[in-house]
Design a protein around this motif. Structure first.
Motif, PDB file in Angstrom:
ATOM      1  N   GLU A  78       0.713  -1.179   0.015  1.00  0.00           N
ATOM      2  CA  GLU A  78      -0.012  -0.139   0.109  1.00  0.00           C
ATOM      3  C   GLU A  78       1.069   1.328   0.045  1.00  0.00           C
ATOM      4  O   GLU A  78       0.511   2.144  -0.679  1.00  0.00           O
ATOM      5  CB  GLU A  78      -1.038   0.037   1.281  1.00  0.00           C
ATOM      6  N   LEU A  95       2.443   1.664  -3.517  1.00  0.00           N
ATOM      7  CA  LEU A  95       1.647   2.123  -4.520  1.00  0.00           C
ATOM      8  C   LEU A  95       1.402   3.284  -4.709  1.00  0.00           C
ATOM      9  O   LEU A  95       1.122   4.196  -5.409  1.00  0.00           O
ATOM     10  CB  LEU A  95       0.204   1.413  -4.207  1.00  0.00           C
ATOM     11  N   LYS A  96       1.618   4.137  -3.390  1.00  0.00           N
ATOM     12  CA  LYS A  96       1.605   5.590  -3.192  1.00  0.00           C
ATOM     13  C   LYS A  96       2.896   6.177  -3.811  1.00  0.00           C
ATOM     14  O   LYS A  96       2.915   7.168  -4.640  1.00  0.00           O
ATOM     15  CB  LYS A  96       1.333   6.266  -2.000  1.00  0.00           C
ATOM     16  N   ASP A 116      -7.262  -6.745  -7.619  1.00  0.00           N
ATOM     17  CA  ASP A 116      -6.826  -5.213  -7.498  1.00  0.00           C
ATOM     18  C   ASP A 116      -6.840  -4.422  -8.518  1.00  0.00           C
ATOM     19  O   ASP A 116      -5.977  -4.475  -9.391  1.00  0.00           O
ATOM     20  CB  ASP A 116      -5.569  -5.036  -6.685  1.00  0.00           C
ATOM     21  N   GLN A 117      -7.778  -3.469  -8.981  1.00  0.00           N
ATOM     22  CA  GLN A 117      -7.945  -3.055 -10.105  1.00  0.00           C
ATOM     23  C   GLN A 117      -6.968  -1.625 -10.162  1.00  0.00           C
ATOM     24  O   GLN A 117      -6.990  -1.017 -11.286  1.00  0.00           O
ATOM     25  CB  GLN A 117      -9.375  -2.517 -10.198  1.00  0.00           C
ATOM     26  N   ARG A 118      -6.057  -1.279  -9.176  1.00  0.00           N
ATOM     27  CA  ARG A 118      -5.145  -0.458  -9.338  1.00  0.00           C
ATOM     28  C   ARG A 118      -4.056  -0.866 -10.265  1.00  0.00           C
ATOM     29  O   ARG A 118      -3.227   0.091 -10.418  1.00  0.00           O
ATOM     30  CB  ARG A 118      -4.777   0.118  -7.880  1.00  0.00           C
ATOM     31  N   LYS A 158       1.519  -0.534 -12.163  1.00  0.00           N
ATOM     32  CA  LYS A 158       0.570   0.587 -11.783  1.00  0.00           C
ATOM     33  C   LYS A 158       0.042   1.196 -12.890  1.00  0.00           C
ATOM     34  O   LYS A 158       0.334   1.565 -13.775  1.00  0.00           O
ATOM     35  CB  LYS A 158       1.386   1.504 -10.643  1.00  0.00           C
ATOM     36  N   LYS A 159      -1.291   1.323 -12.893  1.00  0.00           N
ATOM     37  CA  LYS A 159      -2.279   1.763 -13.730  1.00  0.00           C
ATOM     38  C   LYS A 159      -2.131   3.464 -13.662  1.00  0.00           C
ATOM     39  O   LYS A 159      -1.878   4.078 -12.746  1.00  0.00           O
ATOM     40  CB  LYS A 159      -3.723   1.443 -13.898  1.00  0.00           C
TER      41      LYS A 159
END
Length: 221
Positions: free
Chosen positions: A155, A158-159, A201-203, A220-221
């Protein structure tokens, strides 16, 4: 000890593929040799995994990388060799004892200035980067640390990773124990939960590879 990593795997096809693909410098080979004599040698990242990571870093033009879980520094060395002269590897670990093994090899390879070592719990360091405004500043993250911490590291990463960047997880097959219902240890349960989470996870876009001890790539999208 992972039976799936190439340095323990006696499968003729695995041996063949490594013999026909692995490109390590002399310094990398010697660091691996030293690490394989260590009492916790099973923590060494598979060289085929580190090479794939390095290739991906170069393909996406990575300049700033997170290495979450350093051990003796093979992953940090591989990443630093793959980055341009102004590249940065931010290496996160809690053990100076282990990371000190790798430092002379980083120096010998001429990449020590690219590697910024942070000795502290990885979650704290990642949160500090977020608080400092480094959201979206990194291109690639390799997570190979305590398994119960993987979801938190994910998490945070991801940021910190930019869109189009990659987060790679090592050990997501965990010696095959993720499909062993009798194994309810904390690490195995944490990996099962993470694997299930990443699938939907759609991210991210995802590739889960039966490679090394399991390598999951999150784009990552």
């Amino acid at each position: 000890m992972s039976i799936f990593k190439s340095y323990n795997n006696k499968d003729p096809l695995v041996v063949y593929t490594v013999q026909h693909s692995l490109r390590q410098t002399d310094v990398q080979k010697r660091l691996d040799e030293v690490t394989l004599k260590h009492k916790r040698s099973a923590m060494l990242g598979a060289p085929e995994v580190l090479q794939l990571n390095a290739n991906l870093m170069q393909v996406i033009g990575a300049k700033k990388v997170l290495d979450v879980g350093v051990f003796t520094g093979a992953s940090s060395l591989s990443a630093a060799l793959a980055l341009p002269a102004d590249g940065e590897v931010h290496a996160l670990d809690i053990s100076e004892e282990y990371t000190n093994i790798g430092k002379p090899f980083w120096e010998e390879a001429g990449v020590a200035k690219k590697i910024h070592l942070h000795i502290a719990p990885a979650g704290e360091t990642l949160q500090r980067f977020i608080n400092e405004g480094q959201v979206g500043a990194f291109d690639f993250a390799f997570i190979d640390a305590d398994k119960v911490g993987y979801d938190n590291y994910y998490e945070c990463c991801l940021k910190l990773i930019r869109p189009g960047g990659i987060i790679a997880f090592d050990n997501t097959l965990w010696d095959g124990n993720v499909i062993n219902p009798e194994d309810q240890s904390a690490d195995t349960v944490a990996l099962r939960k993470l694997n299930a989470k990443l699938k939907d996870d759609q991210r991210i876009n995802i590739s889960f590879l039966n490679f090394g001890d399991g390598l999951t790539l999150c784009f990552k999208k």
